[in-house]
Design a protein around this motif. Structure first.
Motif, PDB file in Angstrom:
ATOM      1  N   GLY A  89       0.810  -1.212   0.000  1.00  0.00           N
ATOM      2  CA  GLY A  89       0.000   0.000   0.000  1.00  0.00           C
ATOM      3  C   GLY A  89       0.841   1.259   0.000  1.00  0.00           C
ATOM      4  O   GLY A  89       0.326   2.352  -0.250  1.00  0.00           O
ATOM      5  N   ASP A  90       2.137   1.111   0.278  1.00  0.00           N
ATOM      6  CA  ASP A  90       3.057   2.248   0.263  1.00  0.00           C
ATOM      7  C   ASP A  90       3.821   2.289  -1.059  1.00  0.00           C
ATOM      8  O   ASP A  90       4.032   1.262  -1.710  1.00  0.00           O
ATOM      9  N   THR A 135       1.470   6.500   1.586  1.00  0.00           N
ATOM     10  CA  THR A 135       0.553   5.364   1.715  1.00  0.00           C
ATOM     11  C   THR A 135      -0.705   5.651   0.912  1.00  0.00           C
ATOM     12  O   THR A 135      -1.229   6.770   0.939  1.00  0.00           O
ATOM     13  N   PHE A 136      -1.204   4.634   0.185  1.00  0.00           N
ATOM     14  CA  PHE A 136      -2.356   4.801  -0.693  1.00  0.00           C
ATOM     15  C   PHE A 136      -3.453   3.804  -0.304  1.00  0.00           C
ATOM     16  O   PHE A 136      -3.175   2.657   0.028  1.00  0.00           O
ATOM     17  N   ARG A 137      -4.698   4.275  -0.358  1.00  0.00           N
ATOM     18  CA  ARG A 137      -5.841   3.467   0.056  1.00  0.00           C
ATOM     19  C   ARG A 137      -6.251   2.511  -1.060  1.00  0.00           C
ATOM     20  O   ARG A 137      -6.397   2.907  -2.217  1.00  0.00           O
ATOM     21  N   GLU A 139      -9.094   1.163  -1.619  1.00  0.00           N
ATOM     22  CA  GLU A 139     -10.404   1.459  -2.204  1.00  0.00           C
ATOM     23  C   GLU A 139     -10.317   2.509  -3.308  1.00  0.00           C
ATOM     24  O   GLU A 139     -11.215   2.598  -4.164  1.00  0.00           O
ATOM     25  N   ASP A 140      -9.245   3.292  -3.321  1.00  0.00           N
ATOM     26  CA  ASP A 140      -9.111   4.343  -4.332  1.00  0.00           C
ATOM     27  C   ASP A 140      -8.571   3.821  -5.663  1.00  0.00           C
ATOM     28  O   ASP A 140      -8.417   4.596  -6.607  1.00  0.00           O
ATOM     29  N   GLN A 146      -5.430   4.615 -10.005  1.00  0.00           N
ATOM     30  CA  GLN A 146      -4.997   5.396  -8.842  1.00  0.00           C
ATOM     31  C   GLN A 146      -3.586   5.919  -9.091  1.00  0.00           C
ATOM     32  O   GLN A 146      -2.627   5.147  -9.153  1.00  0.00           O
TER      33      GLN A 146
END
Length: 237
Positions: A89-90, A135-137, A139-140, A146
């Motif tokens: 996620g990073d 950090t990236f979500r 769900e996005d 994204q």
């Protein structure tokens, strides 16, 4: 539109016990004159590092280095005093610039870490070295692109010294979207992290890579639940 297919089983491979690495482009002991780079994308390594192991301190200069953990935790230390832990996620970026030494190690003593290490030639030489991570979500990126990297510090994601844009996408089976190339003359290298997809009419499977250029857009479809990394880069060195 021009395209280039690199199947997963055509990659270079190195196994060192503590490190299991697949090389999309020539790297270390894997030297393939037909697989030197895709535009300014120079290295795409798919690495698995055993628990408690890692790459000791080593130098870099004049390269943009991006690390994307897929599983586990990765620890970074460098000669500029930066110290970070990155997880799935990073996205981490390091501008080596005038020169920097760093180490990358599995932060866990019980579990392996899997990550992508990506090198991009910069559009400026001898810039001050720099480190960042975000950090990236999850769900996005569900059924959408994204953005996780760009050339602009004020845009979404981390940034590098190059007219490049990286996107992650998690597509459901049957979902289709159009990718619009951000800058004329750029190409896009699509890497299938998991699942199956059809990109610009080409069927792709897990860990296949596919380059697309000389176009302004192309379609991306999930043939199963699929995770993709799209790396848009200038085609001219």
């Amino acid at each position: 539109m021009q395209t280039l297919l690199h199947t997963a089983d055509s990659r270079g491979h190195a196994s060192h016990g503590w490190l299991n690495s697949y090389h999309t482009f020539s790297f270390a002991g894997y030297n393939n004159p037909q697989r030197m780079h895709f535009g300014v994308l120079r290295v795409l390594n798919d690495d698995t590092v055993a628990a408690g192991n890692g790459f000791g301190t080593h130098p870099h200069d004049n390269m943009e280095i991006i690390s994307i953990p897929l599983e586990g935790t990765l620890e970074h230390k460098d000669s500029a005093g930066n110290h970070g832990i990155i997880r799935s996620g990073d996205v981490q970026v390091m501008s080596a610039g005038t020169g920097i030494a760093h180490s990358e190690k599995n932060h866990s003593h019980t579990e392996q870490v899997k990550f992508l290490q990506i090198w991009v030639f910069p559009n400026k030489r001898n810039v001050p070295s720099r480190y960042d991570q975000q950090t990236f979500r999850a769900e996005d990126r569900h059924n959408q692109f994204q953005q996780v990297l760009s050339p602009n510090p004020d845009d979404a994601g981390v940034w590098i010294h190059q007219d490049a844009w990286f996107h992650l996408a998690d597509f459901d089976a049957g979902f289709e979207a159009e990718y619009q190339v951000k800058k004329p003359g750029n190409g896009v290298y699509v890497f299938v992290l998991e699942g199956d997809a059809t990109v610009a009419g080409q069927a792709l499977h897990r860990r296949d890579g596919f380059g697309v250029w000389d176009t302004t857009s192309f379609t991306v479809q999930g043939d199963s639940n699929t995770r993709l990394l799209l790396m848009e880069v200038p085609m001219d060195l």
